[in-house]
Design a protein around this motif. Structure first.
Motif, mmCIF file in Angstrom:
data_model
loop_
_atom_site.group_PDB
_atom_site.id
_atom_site.type_symbol
_atom_site.label_atom_id
_atom_site.label_comp_id
_atom_site.label_asym_id
_atom_site.label_seq_id
_atom_site.Cartn_x
_atom_site.Cartn_y
_atom_site.Cartn_z
ATOM 1 N N MET A 40 -44.242 94.471 33.023
ATOM 2 C CA MET A 40 -44.728 93.185 31.711
ATOM 3 C C MET A 40 -45.998 93.127 32.357
ATOM 4 O O MET A 40 -46.055 92.600 33.851
ATOM 5 N N ALA A 41 -46.013 92.686 31.433
ATOM 6 C CA ALA A 41 -48.128 92.457 31.719
ATOM 7 C C ALA A 41 -47.988 90.858 30.986
ATOM 8 O O ALA A 41 -47.691 90.541 30.028
ATOM 9 N N PHE A 42 -49.358 90.407 31.468
ATOM 10 C CA PHE A 42 -48.886 88.453 31.699
ATOM 11 C C PHE A 42 -50.398 88.039 31.210
ATOM 12 O O PHE A 42 -51.338 88.953 31.650
ATOM 13 N N LYS A 43 -50.942 87.265 30.965
ATOM 14 C CA LYS A 43 -52.165 87.350 30.557
ATOM 15 C C LYS A 43 -52.680 86.017 31.279
ATOM 16 O O LYS A 43 -51.386 84.605 31.352
ATOM 17 N N ALA A 44 -53.670 85.626 30.902
ATOM 18 C CA ALA A 44 -54.492 83.728 31.618
ATOM 19 C C ALA A 44 -54.706 83.557 29.933
ATOM 20 O O ALA A 44 -55.412 84.242 29.041
ATOM 21 N N GLY A 45 -54.594 82.437 30.186
ATOM 22 C CA GLY A 45 -54.551 81.067 28.878
ATOM 23 C C GLY A 45 -56.203 81.579 28.522
ATOM 24 O O GLY A 45 -56.764 80.975 27.776
ATOM 25 N N THR A 46 -56.749 81.606 29.680
ATOM 26 C CA THR A 46 -58.423 82.036 29.033
ATOM 27 C C THR A 46 -59.030 82.825 28.573
ATOM 28 O O THR A 46 -59.753 82.858 27.649
ATOM 29 N N THR A 47 -57.945 83.827 27.631
ATOM 30 C CA THR A 47 -58.113 84.389 26.326
ATOM 31 C C THR A 47 -57.779 84.210 25.531
ATOM 32 O O THR A 47 -58.123 85.027 24.343
ATOM 33 N N THR A 48 -57.173 82.942 25.326
ATOM 34 C CA THR A 48 -56.970 83.039 23.824
ATOM 35 C C THR A 48 -57.634 82.192 23.263
ATOM 36 O O THR A 48 -58.602 81.928 23.444
ATOM 37 N N ALA A 49 -57.790 82.656 21.658
ATOM 38 C CA ALA A 49 -58.079 82.739 20.584
ATOM 39 C C ALA A 49 -58.547 81.645 19.672
ATOM 40 O O ALA A 49 -56.336 81.947 19.344
ATOM 41 N N PHE A 50 -59.009 80.621 19.059
ATOM 42 C CA PHE A 50 -58.774 80.491 17.768
ATOM 43 C C PHE A 50 -59.360 80.136 17.162
ATOM 44 O O PHE A 50 -60.957 79.902 17.818
ATOM 45 N N TYR A 51 -59.257 80.619 15.834
ATOM 46 C CA TYR A 51 -60.323 80.336 14.778
ATOM 47 C C TYR A 51 -60.104 79.502 13.704
ATOM 48 O O TYR A 51 -58.916 79.815 13.695
ATOM 49 N N LEU A 52 -60.840 78.691 12.890
ATOM 50 C CA LEU A 52 -60.401 77.743 12.041
ATOM 51 C C LEU A 52 -61.904 77.700 10.728
ATOM 52 O O LEU A 52 -62.742 77.872 11.032
ATOM 53 N N ALA A 53 -60.869 78.025 9.219
ATOM 54 C CA ALA A 53 -62.170 77.795 8.471
ATOM 55 C C ALA A 53 -62.925 76.585 8.426
ATOM 56 O O ALA A 53 -61.747 75.469 9.222
ATOM 57 N N ASN A 54 -64.260 76.541 8.319
ATOM 58 C CA ASN A 54 -64.827 75.630 7.798
ATOM 59 C C ASN A 54 -64.709 75.719 6.480
ATOM 60 O O ASN A 54 -64.102 75.041 5.452
ATOM 61 N N SER A 55 -65.377 73.805 6.231
ATOM 62 C CA SER A 55 -65.282 73.249 4.646
ATOM 63 C C SER A 55 -65.328 74.006 3.575
ATOM 64 O O SER A 55 -65.872 74.120 2.255
ATOM 65 N N ALA A 56 -66.693 75.392 4.237
ATOM 66 C CA ALA A 56 -67.045 76.590 3.366
ATOM 67 C C ALA A 56 -65.758 77.776 3.486
ATOM 68 O O ALA A 56 -66.006 78.820 2.387
ATOM 69 N N ALA A 57 -64.497 77.923 4.365
ATOM 70 C CA ALA A 57 -64.074 78.179 4.092
ATOM 71 C C ALA A 57 -64.274 79.630 4.898
ATOM 72 O O ALA A 57 -63.270 80.767 4.528
ATOM 73 N N ALA A 58 -65.676 79.717 5.722
ATOM 74 C CA ALA A 58 -65.261 80.999 6.694
ATOM 75 C C ALA A 58 -65.368 80.214 8.579
ATOM 76 O O ALA A 58 -65.059 79.827 8.548
ATOM 77 N N LEU A 59 -63.947 80.798 8.506
ATOM 78 C CA LEU A 59 -63.616 81.850 9.917
ATOM 79 C C LEU A 59 -64.569 81.346 11.355
ATOM 80 O O LEU A 59 -65.868 81.464 11.381
#
Length: 141
Positions: free
Chosen positions: A1-20
């Motif tokens: 079983m592989a485990f991951k550190a939270g440091t690898t987490t990715a989060f993308y959010l679009a800006n007001s011009a709809a660009a991630l």
């Protein structure tokens, strides 16, 4: 079983011009729930509760981290755009990072709250809540 550190987490959010935009460098805590509403359909004369599935998603994503003008500018611009009637912003969340074969979820959100806090003995921090609207899709990068 592989485990991951939270440091690898990715989060993308679009800006007001709809660009991630990759907000990962500005977040040190993110919670992305996925719930399924259950509806009680128990009737008189039964000895045990009975449920059916109802609506899914509609959760609130919470995120926080150290204050940075880049994330402040993006979140306040989203707030202004929403106030002017813009559509929801897209997001992508990758708990194991944004590399091929890692899990990801994606959907649309409205900024429902944003706050900045300062203390004399600590760092300036922000927190935000994002209201999921519509369906969440799960897959891989």
């Amino acid at each position: 079983m592989a485990f991951k550190a939270g440091t690898t987490t990715a989060f993308y959010l679009a800006n007001s011009a709809a660009a991630l935009q990759n907000l990962s460098p500005y977040i040190d805590n993110v919670t992305v729930p996925q719930t399924v509403q259950t509806i009680d359909v128990s009737a008189f004369g039964t000895a045990a509760k009975r449920f059916i599935n109802g609506l899914t998603d509609g959760d609130v994503i919470s995120m926080s981290g150290p204050y940075d003008v880049a994330v402040h500018t993006q979140l306040t611009a989203l707030k202004a755009a929403q106030s002017a009637g813009s559509a929801a912003a897209a997001y992508i969340y990758g708990p194991g990072g944004s590399v091929a074969s890692e899990a990801r979820s994606a959907g649309s959100v409205f900024l429902s709250s944003y706050q900045v806090s300062s203390t004399v003995g600590g760092r300036v921090e922000y927190s935000a809540s994002l209201q999921v609207t519509g369906a969440v899709t799960n897959g891989t990068f």
